[in-house]
Design a protein around this motif. Structure first.
Motif, PDB file in Angstrom:
ATOM      1  N   ASP A 289       0.857  -1.176   0.000  1.00 39.04           N
ATOM      2  CA  ASP A 289       0.000   0.000   0.000  1.00 39.04           C
ATOM      3  C   ASP A 289       0.899   1.234   0.000  1.00 39.04           C
ATOM      4  O   ASP A 289       2.035   1.183   0.453  1.00 39.04           O
ATOM      5  CB  ASP A 289      -0.874  -0.041   1.257  1.00 39.04           C
ATOM      6  CG  ASP A 289      -1.565   1.273   1.507  1.00 39.04           C
ATOM      7  OD1 ASP A 289      -2.344   1.695   0.646  1.00 39.04           O
ATOM      8  OD2 ASP A 289      -1.299   1.884   2.564  1.00 39.04           O
TER       9      ASP A 289
ATOM     10  N   ASP B 251      -0.261   5.172   0.535  1.00 44.58           N
ATOM     11  CA  ASP B 251      -0.586   6.231   1.506  1.00 44.58           C
ATOM     12  C   ASP B 251      -0.569   5.689   2.933  1.00 44.58           C
ATOM     13  O   ASP B 251      -1.336   4.781   3.263  1.00 44.58           O
ATOM     14  CB  ASP B 251      -1.967   6.825   1.191  1.00 44.58           C
ATOM     15  CG  ASP B 251      -1.997   7.551  -0.149  1.00 44.58           C
ATOM     16  OD1 ASP B 251      -1.173   8.449  -0.354  1.00 44.58           O
ATOM     17  OD2 ASP B 251      -2.856   7.208  -0.996  1.00 44.58           O
ATOM     18  N   GLY B 252       0.287   6.217   3.767  1.00 45.77           N
ATOM     19  CA  GLY B 252       0.365   5.779   5.158  1.00 45.77           C
ATOM     20  C   GLY B 252       1.226   4.552   5.366  1.00 45.77           C
ATOM     21  O   GLY B 252       1.504   4.165   6.498  1.00 45.77           O
ATOM     22  N   THR B 253       1.625   3.900   4.271  1.00 43.96           N
ATOM     23  CA  THR B 253       2.515   2.735   4.380  1.00 43.96           C
ATOM     24  C   THR B 253       3.902   3.072   3.831  1.00 43.96           C
ATOM     25  O   THR B 253       4.916   2.690   4.414  1.00 43.96           O
ATOM     26  CB  THR B 253       1.916   1.522   3.620  1.00 43.96           C
ATOM     27  OG1 THR B 253       0.680   1.164   4.233  1.00 43.96           O
ATOM     28  CG2 THR B 253       2.858   0.332   3.645  1.00 43.96           C
TER      29      THR B 253
ATOM     30  N   GLU C 120       0.265  10.379   4.778  1.00 40.52           N
ATOM     31  CA  GLU C 120      -1.077  10.549   4.206  1.00 40.52           C
ATOM     32  C   GLU C 120      -1.889  11.603   4.961  1.00 40.52           C
ATOM     33  O   GLU C 120      -3.013  11.908   4.577  1.00 40.52           O
ATOM     34  CB  GLU C 120      -1.833   9.227   4.214  1.00 40.52           C
ATOM     35  CG  GLU C 120      -2.102   8.678   5.610  1.00 40.52           C
ATOM     36  CD  GLU C 120      -2.795   7.313   5.600  1.00 40.52           C
ATOM     37  OE1 GLU C 120      -3.315   6.904   4.550  1.00 40.52           O
ATOM     38  OE2 GLU C 120      -2.795   6.659   6.656  1.00 40.52           O
TER      39      GLU C 120
ATOM     40  N   ASN D  40      -1.672  -0.336   6.041  1.00 37.69           N
ATOM     41  CA  ASN D  40      -1.798   0.419   7.287  1.00 37.69           C
ATOM     42  C   ASN D  40      -3.237   0.724   7.675  1.00 37.69           C
ATOM     43  O   ASN D  40      -3.448   1.442   8.650  1.00 37.69           O
ATOM     44  CB  ASN D  40      -1.029   1.739   7.197  1.00 37.69           C
ATOM     45  CG  ASN D  40      -1.811   2.791   6.409  1.00 37.69           C
ATOM     46  OD1 ASN D  40      -2.188   2.542   5.263  1.00 37.69           O
ATOM     47  ND2 ASN D  40      -2.095   3.945   7.003  1.00 37.69           N
ATOM     48  N   SER D  41      -4.210   0.215   6.914  1.00 36.00           N
ATOM     49  CA  SER D  41      -5.581   0.599   7.245  1.00 36.00           C
ATOM     50  C   SER D  41      -6.562  -0.484   6.844  1.00 36.00           C
ATOM     51  O   SER D  41      -6.192  -1.491   6.227  1.00 36.00           O
ATOM     52  CB  SER D  41      -5.940   1.910   6.532  1.00 36.00           C
ATOM     53  OG  SER D  41      -6.329   1.646   5.205  1.00 36.00           O
TER      54      SER D  41
ATOM     55  N   ASP E  46      -6.651  -2.224   3.513  1.00 37.22           N
ATOM     56  CA  ASP E  46      -5.668  -3.264   3.177  1.00 37.22           C
ATOM     57  C   ASP E  46      -6.058  -4.644   3.685  1.00 37.22           C
ATOM     58  O   ASP E  46      -5.352  -5.618   3.434  1.00 37.22           O
ATOM     59  CB  ASP E  46      -4.299  -2.890   3.759  1.00 37.22           C
ATOM     60  CG  ASP E  46      -3.819  -1.553   3.227  1.00 37.22           C
ATOM     61  OD1 ASP E  46      -3.793  -1.396   1.995  1.00 37.22           O
ATOM     62  OD2 ASP E  46      -3.485  -0.673   4.034  1.00 37.22           O
TER      63      ASP E  46
HETATM   64 CA   LIG Z   1      -2.983   3.290   3.275  1.00 33.66          CA
END
Ligand SMILES: [Ca+2]
Ligand SMILES: [Ca+2]
Lengths: 322, 322
Positions: B52, B54-56, B60, B245-246, B249
């Motif tokens: 992933d 965004d955020g990984t 983000e 991360n969310s 995923d």
């Molecule tokens: Ca993400």
């Protein structure tokens, strides 16, 4: 220097090709795009080559291999869904009447494709295609379809890869179907097979195991304009070389040729009824529904200096088993 | 033996990671899947790892980078299409009222995405994103967004690639957007970027040059169930490792974990407000719309032994510029 065998210098990477303009075009292209001193040099990460499959890498006559698979799968589908037994076009397919089957309309064929290519998990589909390929035989050569690949094109694939090109299949055929054998047959991994493709749906079995079901929802019809669209979708780079054999490849070749620098765009002309088949209708060859190579496409190739490969004159051998 | 520098033996491929279960999980996974003597050995062609974005791989918060791009592109779109000026949601975006913009509904946001991400040629879009990325700055770090990547994850990407893994981005973000910078920023080529993606249409300019136009027709929403569906569509193999991360995923990790042999499925938990951000709501962290990591996902990870990466405890450094 003695450690390098002399053969490494003299081996012809395209040994199944006769000397001529087609062979020279391929050799020249690889030379100028991989020589750092050349103005046409292409950075390794940009080396993408796209190959149509049916009629370009393997035999497509008298009928596309995948269509044979779908037709032969109809009895299994009808056994699981008996309500289809008396319904067209399944009724005609079950009749075994080859003449009637050959006359099925495109919408009828699409119904057969939807019924035989969707509704199962991606793993079940892969297993079924594998099983079928192991036993199915081409009516003329009585060999597995996967043996009916063109030796000269296998040499092109390898030659390009040996020179840093990533080789892709870009086929109007089904992406999931071709992926089953492309790695073994062409050395092309599943992630480098671009084809007509439908959506899948993620779900869980009763005991919580996730699986993907093939759905009758077309995402990409990877033929004609769909080929450059599919290349953008799946690769995101413009190929530097593209090979095809029919009107379905026209837009892919145009898209490839429109890039900067030296591009290689070639078409295979099936003009060898003795060793394979002869069909066009370009150059006065037989007209037909499968792999149509029109005179207009031939003229476009001439005008743009896209080399046309004459199967009869350019290829010493046709098949690996020749 | 003296030719091999001692450092080659002792260099830590994950030097920005603190010792702990997360780092050990990555090192163990690579060891057992690349050692031919291991029962968990994975053939090189099957080595696929999915990340992933965004955020990984990068920041983000406070808002997805691509959404910032789309919002900042609205004035240009409205200049070309003045009829949108007084129409919502464009009116709100043009007002510059941050509070009102933050409250835009998902359908409103989709209208903005459609208006700003489609209707141009693929080349024009790429050029525009490149131009934007060169000047846009993150509000907190005042740096280009492409510098806000996580150093520990860049090390994981490189470590996996050094061990024969093909690294893929599998993002809910736009495939064409991420492709613009993924090669330079992550070493991930366009053909290994899987994202949410719309169709294109092939056409010709007045002087006959072919081009592709980006269409507002969604082919794949590459989030939640769309992630395994996108992996099948674009890769055709099940990954052996997946990082997210969310909640978006979850299905990708389940799909990855359900494969045979040893699989690595990890989640990044943003629990470091000092160095980056802290949000969940898992483990009592702040709840929010961007990159939601629910307690249910945390519990699923615990139950299945998916290592959760604590940004605060597992990462020595966050950014390459730290
Ligand atoms: Ca993400
Ligand atoms: Ca063809």
């Amino acid at each position: 220097e003695t450690l390098l065998p002399a053969s490494a210098q003299t081996t012809d990477p395209l040994s199944s090709w006769n000397e001529g303009a087609a062979k020279k075009a391929i050799l020249d292209f690889v030379r100028v795009t991989t020589d750092r001193a050349s103005p046409s040099y292409v950075a390794p990460e940009e080396r993408i080559a796209a190959f149509d499959q049916d009629g370009t890498l393997w035999v497509e006559h008298p009928i596309y291999t995948q269509v044979v698979y779908c037709l032969e799968r109809v009895p299994t589908v009808v056994a699981a869904r008996p309500e289809l037994k008396g319904v067209e076009p399944f009724k005609t397919v079950l009749s075994g009447n080859r003449e009637a089957i050959a006359k099925l309309s495109l919408p009828d064929l699409e119904k057969i494709l939807a019924a035989t290519l969707t509704g199962m998990s991606v793993e079940d589909f892969e297993a079924d295609v594998k099983k079928w390929l192991a036993t199915a035989r081409h009516p003329r050569w009585k060999r597995p379809y996967t043996e009916l690949t063109y030796q000269p094109m296998l040499e092109v694939l390898r030659f390009l890869r040996d020179n840093g090109y990533k080789t892709y299949i870009v086929t109007g055929g089904g992406q999931d179907f071709v992926r089953v054998y492309a790695e073994q047959v062409y050395g092309i991994p599943p992630e480098q097979v671009v084809g007509s493709v439908g959506g899948t749906t993620f779900g869980y079995t009763k005991d919580g195991k996730p699986f993907l079901t093939k759905e009758p929802k077309l995402l990409l019809n990877d033929d004609h304009a769909g080929k450059p669209e599919g290349i953008h979708l799946m690769i995101g780079r413009r190929p530097h070389a593209a090979f095809g054999n029919s009107v379905g490849d026209r837009q892919m070749l145009e898209w490839t040729a429109a890039g900067t620098g030296t591009r290689l765009t070639m078409l295979v002309l099936h003009d060898d009824a003795a060793r394979e088949y002869a069909y066009g209708p370009a150059t006065g060859l037989l007209d037909g529904k499968i792999g149509t190579f029109t005179q207009a496409l031939y003229d476009e190739a001439s005008k743009n200096n896209w080399p046309v490969i004459s199967m009869k004159n350019d290829w010493k051998r046709i098949f690996p088993f020749d």
